[in-house]
Design an enzyme around this catalytic site. Structure first.
Site, PDB file in Angstrom:
ATOM      1  N   ASP A   1      39.172  41.086  27.490  1.00  0.00           N
ATOM      2  CA  ASP A   1      39.556  42.474  27.217  1.00  0.00           C
ATOM      3  C   ASP A   1      41.080  42.570  27.320  1.00  0.00           C
ATOM      4  O   ASP A   1      41.648  42.447  28.406  1.00  0.00           O
ATOM      5  CB  ASP A   1      38.876  43.376  28.262  1.00  0.00           C
ATOM      6  CG  ASP A   1      39.122  44.857  28.011  1.00  0.00           C
ATOM      7  OD1 ASP A   1      40.077  45.184  27.289  1.00  0.00           O
ATOM      8  OD2 ASP A   1      38.352  45.669  28.564  1.00  0.00           O
ATOM      9  N   HIS A   2      41.707  42.811  26.196  1.00  0.00           N
ATOM     10  CA  HIS A   2      43.176  42.790  26.162  1.00  0.00           C
ATOM     11  C   HIS A   2      43.805  43.981  26.883  1.00  0.00           C
ATOM     12  O   HIS A   2      45.008  44.013  27.117  1.00  0.00           O
ATOM     13  CB  HIS A   2      43.653  42.732  24.706  1.00  0.00           C
ATOM     14  CG  HIS A   2      44.949  42.009  24.513  1.00  0.00           C
ATOM     15  ND1 HIS A   2      45.916  41.915  25.500  1.00  0.00           N
ATOM     16  CD2 HIS A   2      45.453  41.319  23.449  1.00  0.00           C
ATOM     17  CE1 HIS A   2      46.956  41.232  25.041  1.00  0.00           C
ATOM     18  NE2 HIS A   2      46.697  40.847  23.801  1.00  0.00           N
ATOM     19  N   ARG A   3      42.982  44.953  27.275  1.00  0.00           N
ATOM     20  CA  ARG A   3      43.533  46.056  28.064  1.00  0.00           C
ATOM     21  C   ARG A   3      43.892  45.568  29.464  1.00  0.00           C
ATOM     22  O   ARG A   3      44.780  46.096  30.124  1.00  0.00           O
ATOM     23  CB  ARG A   3      42.523  47.202  28.181  1.00  0.00           C
ATOM     24  CG  ARG A   3      42.250  47.913  26.871  1.00  0.00           C
ATOM     25  CD  ARG A   3      41.125  48.905  27.040  1.00  0.00           C
ATOM     26  NE  ARG A   3      39.893  48.250  27.479  1.00  0.00           N
ATOM     27  CZ  ARG A   3      38.759  48.893  27.730  1.00  0.00           C
ATOM     28  NH1 ARG A   3      38.709  50.211  27.609  1.00  0.00           N
ATOM     29  NH2 ARG A   3      37.681  48.250  28.103  1.00  0.00           N
TER      30      ARG A   3
END
Lengths: 354, 429
Positions: free
Chosen positions: B398-400
């Site tokens: 998850d790039h968040r």
């Protein structure tokens, strides 16, 4: 510390003669007719909603004794502040059925011609408690011999407005009667999750005045208690909170499905405690009611309800009215808004015809 | 003739399923008599007819989904003679031309439903039915609202209708494209012989849950996939050597057990991989417990049993627990708590096939590891070509919460421990 419980007419229609109020035949028939009218008004409203002819509606099925009993204890001069399930009070107070339908069809015009001393429906939970206490305080300052009656549900007793109103009423001894329609559910939240208090009526004790519980499906008990509370209020005895212990047989509103949060068996139990059925048995025992009178009345009420629906559906709302009815004299900012809207409408009409 | 419509019965309901017809075609009904039970998002409700009359036609069968505002049933009101509508002919809304619309003002003519002109007021020029915000939208988009076909309750024009009409209006500019003007494409008619070759399987149970969770994950978490290879030649040797010993103890020593161990070691060194995102509070939750989800293929669909506190278990224990959980999942004997609480998930796609994949993160995790089939590959080591056992691994994250560098460092640690399983002795708990 305790609160009293009053019940006069039990679920089987047996009356406690030591408590039985002295009511003439005409009054008892009026009680009965108004309860049945309320139920049939209610039933028709649900059908209209399901046909797309009316908007969201909250049924008062099963709560007719609380509404009608307390309403008939009031005088026309007393202030009435409803929540939104007080159809029986509104009908008993003489608000035309057609107006009630017009309101739930979505036109606030219905509030324009309400008979005096009847406040419009309050959808926000418990805001009306403050209005009622204010009106009662004003009446006291003006030395008017009247009281105000406010209705709210079990859920409202967790709201700040309720507690502010109760506290103020206690301190200033305002002539207010707080009627809590404890129908056991605040939408889906059951009564035992609403408060850890054993009763709702005992909230009044904390504010220094009397709280009483009454069988909300027993119209004789509701009537008697409200009558006494109103007399006390008018004679300077201060406020009273009445917890009417009743049950919402239907859904919270037409947008709700109660089968998701309560058991069918519970509903069945309450069906046995129906407020209309027990009054009918009582009337039959007294020899003032029978099957033929029942049949005639049902027919008459059916016509009355259908006529009201026709009137309501033929009503054409007047846009300007929504600016007109809040203040006796329209303030400038509302006048500006009304002019803007009228300009918009006439421009639209021009666009459409051209 | 009167139509019984399906109205919005619950503040914003748009459609419902016909649960049960309460009347039959040809039946005489009273006003306010219930015609059907319809299930909406909110409740099952009875829809009553506003008029008394004889039911001419019921639209749809039980189980059909109908839109708010559409007709449920047609009935002939008393004193009315109506030709029986031809059965099977679907109601085709015809474009109401101004002349036809005027005809409607004289409602003396009774027509069978299939040739009925559009009676939605929204179809009539200059009488568009729409809320102010929709009108404003139409003005902003330069759409003539009187020409928009309303699909909302009672023919009301919705924002969506306005937006759609900008698309269709644009298409009109293209020559020979008038057919595309209709905002709603006609339903594709499927020939019966083709229908017979199709099978329809309702989406429910695990299939439904998988769908919902995957949509939630993929459409909330921006996924990035990192792919790599681990040289597991030594691990293969180790496993071959100890397999028999394990078997004697009744344990199937799987590669998965080693991988879970290596993953927990790597997670401890890279705590952001063992985390979740609390969107309400806008906080990253780093978890100091290591519950590893293991994706298992079952006849009903994918299930993810969770090995609790995987970091505290030995490789033998991990082998034992993962097999037990997988068996329970396949036989549907697994208990709900064993399907919850994952902090990181491993999907062992390699056992079936494929070289690389792009797994979808299993909420509320922030990463998922995909492992593939170990195979012999030619690898250059110290200038020489050697045959080595290679395990392809992929990591979706998850790039968040994570960036590519962190993910790559995690992968490096993982690969290091898979390449040299002795490290598991040193780093493992």
């Amino acid at each position: 510390m305790s609160v009293d419980w009053l019940s006069i007419l039990d679920a089987q229609g047996n009356v406690d003669e030591s408590l039985e109020p002295e009511l003439d035949t005409e009054t008892l028939e009026k009680f009965y007719r108004t309860m049945v009218l309320t139920r049939m008004y209610d039933d028709k409203a649900l059908k209209l909603q399901r046909q797309g002819r009316m908007l969201t509606f909250g049924s008062s099925l099963g709560q007719e004794a609380t509404a009608v009993g307390s309403a008939f204890a009031m005088k026309p001069d007393d202030w009435f502040f409803p929540a939104f399930r007080e159809h029986g009070v509104q009908i008993a107070r003489g608000i035309p059925l057609s107006l009630l339908y017009i309101y739930w069809m979505g036109s606030e015009d219905a509030n324009l011609t309400l008979p005096p001393k009847n406040f419009p429906v309050a959808i926000p939970v418990s805001t009306q408690v403050l209005h009622a206490v204010g009106a009662a305080w004003a009446a006291k300052l003006k030395k008017q011999n009247i009281a105000s009656v406010v209705y709210f549900g079990d859920g409202a007793t967790s709201e700040g407005d309720f507690h502010e109103g109760m506290n103020f009423a206690g301190v200033f001894k305002t002539p207010t009667v707080f009627i809590c329609q404890n129908n056991q559910y605040a939408i889906s939240l059951p009564r035992e999750k609403q408060t850890a208090s054993k009763t709702l009526a005992q909230k009044a004790l904390a504010y220094g005045f009397e709280g009483i519980q009454v069988d909300g499906n027993d119209i004789l008990a509701v009537y008697s208690v409200t009558l006494a509370a109103l007399e006390k209020a008018r004679s300077g005895g201060g406020p009273t909170m009445i917890e009417c212990f009743t049950y919402r047989m239907g859904s919270h509103t037409t947008s709700d499905d109660p089968t998701r949060y309560r058991q069918a068996a519970e509903v069945e139990e309450w069906k046995k405690k129906d407020p209309i059925k027990r009054l009918r048995i009582y009337l039959e025992k007294k020899g003032i009611w029978d099957q033929s009178r029942e049949g005639a009345m049902i027919k008459e009420i059916t016509d009355e309800v259908e006529k009201a629906v026709k009137e309501a559906e033929s009503y054409k709302p007047v846009v300007e009215n929504m600016f007109k009815y809040v203040y006796a004299d329209m303030p400038l900012h509302l006048k500006e808004q009304m002019d803007e809207l009228q300009g918009f409408i006439s421009k639209r009409r021009g666009d459409e015809s051209g | 003739m009167v139509d019984v419509k399906f109205p919005d019965v619950g503040e914003g309901v748009t459609e419902g399923t016909i649960v049960k017809w309460l009347v039959k075609e040809g039946e005489e009904i009273k006003a306010d008599q219930a015609v059907a039970e319809i299930e909406t998002d909110k409740a099952i409700v009875e829809i009553p007819s506003s008029e008394a009359g004889k039911i001419l036609k019921l639209v749809g069968k039980e189980g059909d989904v109908i839109k708010v505002g559409s007709t449920l049933a047609s009935l002939a009101v008393p004193g009315e003679t109506v030709k029986k509508p031809e059965t099977g002919a679907p109601e085709k809304p015809t474009e109401a031309k101004p002349a036809e619309a005027k005809l409607l003002e004289e409602p003396t003519e009774v027509k069978p439903p299939e040739v009925k002109p559009q009676e939605r007021p929204a179809e009539m020029p200059g009488r568009a039915l729409a809320v102010p915000s929709t009108r404003r939208l139409a003005r902003e988009l330069g759409v003539d609202i009187s020409k928009v076909k309303g699909t909302g309750p009672g023919g009301r024009i919705t924002d969506e209708d306005v937006r759609k009409s900008t698309v269709t209006e644009a298409k009109v500019e293209v020559p020979q494209a008038p057919e595309t003007r209709k905002p709603e494409a006609a339903p594709v008619e499927i020939a019966p012989e083709i229908k017979a070759l199709e099978e329809r399987i309702p989406i429910k149970g695990i299939r439904k849950t998988i769908g919902e969770r995957m949509v939630l994950s993929l459409f909330t978490a921006p996924h990035v996939v990192s792919m790599d290879e681990a040289d597991v030649t030594e691990l293969v040797k180790l496993r071959e050597k100890e397999k028999k010993m394990a078997e004697e103890k009744g344990i199937k020593l799987t590669y998965l057990a080693f991988i879970v161990k290596a993953v927990t070691v790597a997670l401890k060194q890279h705590p952001y991989l063992n985390a979740s995102l609390d969107q309400k509070k806008n906080e990253i939750v780093l978890k100091r417990y290591y519950n590893i989800g293991i994706a298992v293929d079952t006849p009903e669909g994918l299930m993810v049993p969770v090995i609790k506190d995987a970091d505290c278990k030995s490789i033998m224990e991990l082998a034992q627990v993962s097999e037990k959980l997988a068996d329970e999942a396949r036989t549907r004997k697994i208990k709900l708590p064993d399907l919850k609480g994952n902090t990181f998930t491993i999907t062992n796609i390699g056992s079936i096939g494929g070289i690389f994949s792009t797994p979808i993160i299993n909420p509320p995790d922030v990463a998922i590891l995909g492992i593939h089939r170990i195979r012999d590959m030619a690898v250059v080591i110290g200038g020489e070509i050697k045959i080595r056992k290679i395990l392809p691994i992929v990591l979706s994250f998850d790039h968040r919460v994570l960036d590519g560098a962190q993910a790559a460092r995690f992968m490096n640690t993982l690969i290091e421990h898979l390449k040299d399983p002795d490290l598991l002795l040193l780093d493992g708990v």
